[in-house]
Design a protein around this motif. Structure first.
Motif, PDB file in Angstrom:
ATOM      1  N   GLN A  50       0.865  -1.185   0.000  1.00  0.00           N
ATOM      2  CA  GLN A  50       0.000   0.000   0.000  1.00  0.00           C
ATOM      3  C   GLN A  50       0.899   1.232   0.000  1.00  0.00           C
ATOM      4  O   GLN A  50       1.330   1.702   1.062  1.00  0.00           O
ATOM      5  N   CYS A  51       1.178   1.728  -1.218  1.00  0.00           N
ATOM      6  CA  CYS A  51       2.140   2.832  -1.375  1.00  0.00           C
ATOM      7  C   CYS A  51       1.755   4.078  -0.600  1.00  0.00           C
ATOM      8  O   CYS A  51       2.630   4.835  -0.170  1.00  0.00           O
ATOM      9  N   ALA A  52       0.456   4.317  -0.429  1.00  0.00           N
ATOM     10  CA  ALA A  52       0.017   5.529   0.266  1.00  0.00           C
ATOM     11  C   ALA A  52       0.622   5.609   1.667  1.00  0.00           C
ATOM     12  O   ALA A  52       0.829   6.700   2.198  1.00  0.00           O
ATOM     13  N   LEU A  53       0.906   4.441   2.261  1.00  0.00           N
ATOM     14  CA  LEU A  53       1.427   4.444   3.631  1.00  0.00           C
ATOM     15  C   LEU A  53       2.874   4.919   3.701  1.00  0.00           C
ATOM     16  O   LEU A  53       3.312   5.425   4.728  1.00  0.00           O
ATOM     17  N   VAL A  54       3.624   4.753   2.630  1.00  0.00           N
ATOM     18  CA  VAL A  54       4.978   5.318   2.632  1.00  0.00           C
ATOM     19  C   VAL A  54       4.923   6.779   2.172  1.00  0.00           C
ATOM     20  O   VAL A  54       5.618   7.639   2.715  1.00  0.00           O
TER      21      VAL A  54
END
Ligand SMILES: [Zn+2]
Length: 187
Positions: A32-36
């Motif tokens: 989940q790229c949004a978390l990075v």
């Protein structure tokens, strides 16, 4: 950039184990790229690294599909010193809105967070070409395509990551008896 994945793990953006995806398929990993990218400093670091991989293509503008490509596209644009614009869906068709424009002089790079099949990248390329611009390349933080995205422009990613999905009936992790978790829940 070998520390990309550790940045993802640190941020909880990459989990490895045994997951039940919303599609019903099982997977050995969850991304989940949004978390990075929720950490502006990480977004900036990743954007700078991706920009360096694309700089030789001399892009004049970054174009991203909303929403996934927005933040990383903005950071790549910042690092390259060029505009960062986005395309969004209007009645299912990806379109330039909000007064964003491209001209015949524009050299476009398409930026996304993750490329899996390459489908949304290709769709975004069509938006740029329909506007009369030249697409000079595409980039993403993560390449999940396993080299199968087959675009007709250079494609560069910071890291290639294989996260296979399995039909539950044929899942090797189930066969091992590994407990399954739903993405987002603490395993
Ligand atoms: Zn399974």
């Amino acid at each position: 950039m070998s520390d990309v994945l550790s940045l993802f793990r640190q941020s909880g953006a990459l989990h490895e184990g045994h997951f039940k995806l919303s599609s019903g398929l099982h997977s050995s990993g969850y991304l989940q790229c949004a978390l990075v990218l929720q950490h502006p400093a990480h977004a900036e670091t990743l954007g700078r690294a991706l920009a360096e991989k694309l700089r030789d293509l001399n892009p004049t503008v970054v174009l991203s599909p909303a929403l996934g490509g927005l933040i990383i596209g903005h950071e790549v644009g910042r690092a390259l010193g060029v505009r960062a614009i986005f395309a969004e869906r209007q009645e299912k068709t990806l379109t330039l809105r909000r007064g964003f424009s491209l001209s015949a002089d524009d050299r476009v790079v398409i930026i996304e967070d993750v490329v899996t099949t390459g489908g949304s990248t290709r769709e975004t390329m069509v938006v740029a070409r329909d506007a009369g611009a030249t697409v000079v390349g595409a980039g993403s933080i993560i390449d999940r395509s396993g080299g199968t995205s087959s675009l007709d422009v250079p494609f560069r990613a910071l890291v290639a990551l294989s996260l296979p999905t399995y039909d539950p009936a044929a899942c090797p992790l189930c066969a091992e008896g590994k407990p399954i978790t739903k993405p987002g829940s603490r395993g």
